[in-house]
Design an enzyme around this catalytic site. Structure first.
Site, PDB file in Angstrom:
ATOM      1  N   GLY A  38      76.923  74.006  50.314  1.00 18.16           N
ATOM      2  CA  GLY A  38      76.905  74.792  49.081  1.00 18.16           C
ATOM      3  C   GLY A  38      78.224  74.675  48.744  1.00 18.16           C
ATOM      4  O   GLY A  38      77.983  74.506  47.292  1.00 18.16           O
ATOM      5  N   ASN A 128      82.467  76.110  59.413  1.00 20.82           N
ATOM      6  CA  ASN A 128      82.477  76.786  61.537  1.00 20.82           C
ATOM      7  C   ASN A 128      84.075  77.063  60.717  1.00 20.82           C
ATOM      8  O   ASN A 128      84.965  76.159  60.532  1.00 20.82           O
ATOM      9  CB  ASN A 128      81.565  75.828  61.985  1.00 20.82           C
ATOM     10  N   CYS A 186      77.825  82.830  60.349  1.00 23.73           N
ATOM     11  CA  CYS A 186      78.145  82.696  59.570  1.00 23.73           C
ATOM     12  C   CYS A 186      76.927  81.043  59.505  1.00 23.73           C
ATOM     13  O   CYS A 186      77.087  81.170  57.473  1.00 23.73           O
ATOM     14  CB  CYS A 186      79.183  81.532  59.533  1.00 23.73           C
ATOM     15  N   CYS A 243     103.816  81.325  63.262  1.00 19.90           N
ATOM     16  CA  CYS A 243     102.521  81.463  63.540  1.00 19.90           C
ATOM     17  C   CYS A 243     101.990  79.616  64.376  1.00 19.90           C
ATOM     18  O   CYS A 243     103.235  79.443  64.410  1.00 19.90           O
ATOM     19  CB  CYS A 243     102.419  80.699  62.065  1.00 19.90           C
TER      20      CYS A 243
HETATM   21 ZN   LIG Z   1     101.108  78.823  59.550  1.00 23.21          ZN
END
Ligand SMILES: [Zn+2]
Length: 249
Positions: A38, A128, A186, A243
């Site tokens: 899509g 995904n 999803c 992170c």
């Molecule tokens: Zn990061």
């Protein structure tokens, strides 16, 4: 540039912000598109029409009747064909000058790594979280700008994660990997057809600006649209110093 190229890209060349030099950069660019569905369909069509030199398309699926409501690279007569092959046919019909490389497999981290390394701009048109995170890790490692799009139901998202700047966020700064639980949902949820076109076209626009080195990219912002009300919001996104993906990169 030859006469036919000057003609084909004349409406870009006429833009003083692009011009011949910007168009030559676009023509020399190599881009990686993960997903020929899509989002990947409109993105690839516009990147090919705009003359991006080389597009590498990664998708393991075959064209299915349920895809055709929004995946405009594909046609009824190509149901059952690999999406990458169907895409190449569509893109070459539009612009035979564009090189199209097909990877008709679900690329895991090992395979994504060299594909990202050889691209200048990467478009995440996947569906995904495992692929999104693997792609993000490769983009952080190789410092490639990642143009990320998503469209589910009437909800669309667009963001650019660019670790070429030290304060740039990566995908995992915003969406930690623990959110993988929604994955199965999803791929089976409904999606409003033109929303994939809206987001995919915006991905192409940002990718072209990055390739041409023109304009200001969306880096540092997450654009969110509710297509039912067509209300857009822009959220500022910052780097997470803790992170696990880019925190020590
Ligand atoms: Zn990061």
């Amino acid at each position: 540039m030859q006469d036919r190229q000057l003609q084909r890209y004349s409406r870009h060349i006429l833009l003083e912000e692009i011009g011949i030099e910007g168009q030559q950069r676009i023509s020399a660019a190599r881009m990686l598109i993960i997903g020929a569905g899509g989002l990947g369909s409109p993105a690839a069509l516009y990147l090919a029409s705009a003359g991006v030199g080389r597009l590498t398309l990664v998708d393991s699926d075959r064209v299915d009747l349920t895809n055709l409501q929004r995946q405009v690279l594909h046609t009824t007569e190509r149901i059952g064909q690999l999406k990458t092959s169907s895409a190449r046919i569509a893109l070459h019909a539009l612009n035979p000058e564009v090189q199209v490389a097909e990877v008709a497999r679900r690329a895991g981290p090992d395979e994504l790594d060299p594909l990202v390394a050889e691209a200048e701009v990467v478009l995440d048109c996947s569906d995904n979280f495992a692929t999104r995170h693997a792609l993000n890790r490769a983009c952080v490692r190789h410092r490639r700008p990642l143009v990320s799009g998503a469209a589910v139901r009437f909800d669309g998202q667009l963001a650019i994660f660019d670790r070429r700047a030290d304060d740039g966020a990566c995908y995992a700064c915003l969406f930690p990997e623990s959110d993988d639980a929604q994955d199965e949902l999803c791929s089976t949820m409904g999606v409003f057809a033109p929303l994939t076109g809206i987001i995919g076209c915006m991905q192409a626009a940002e990718a072209l600006k990055l390739a041409a080195g023109r304009g200001a990219s969306l880096t540092g912002q997450l654009m969110i649209v509710d297509a039912l009300s067509m209300q857009w919001r822009a959220l500022t996104i910052g780097r997470d110093p803790n992170c696990p993906v880019c925190g020590t990169a």
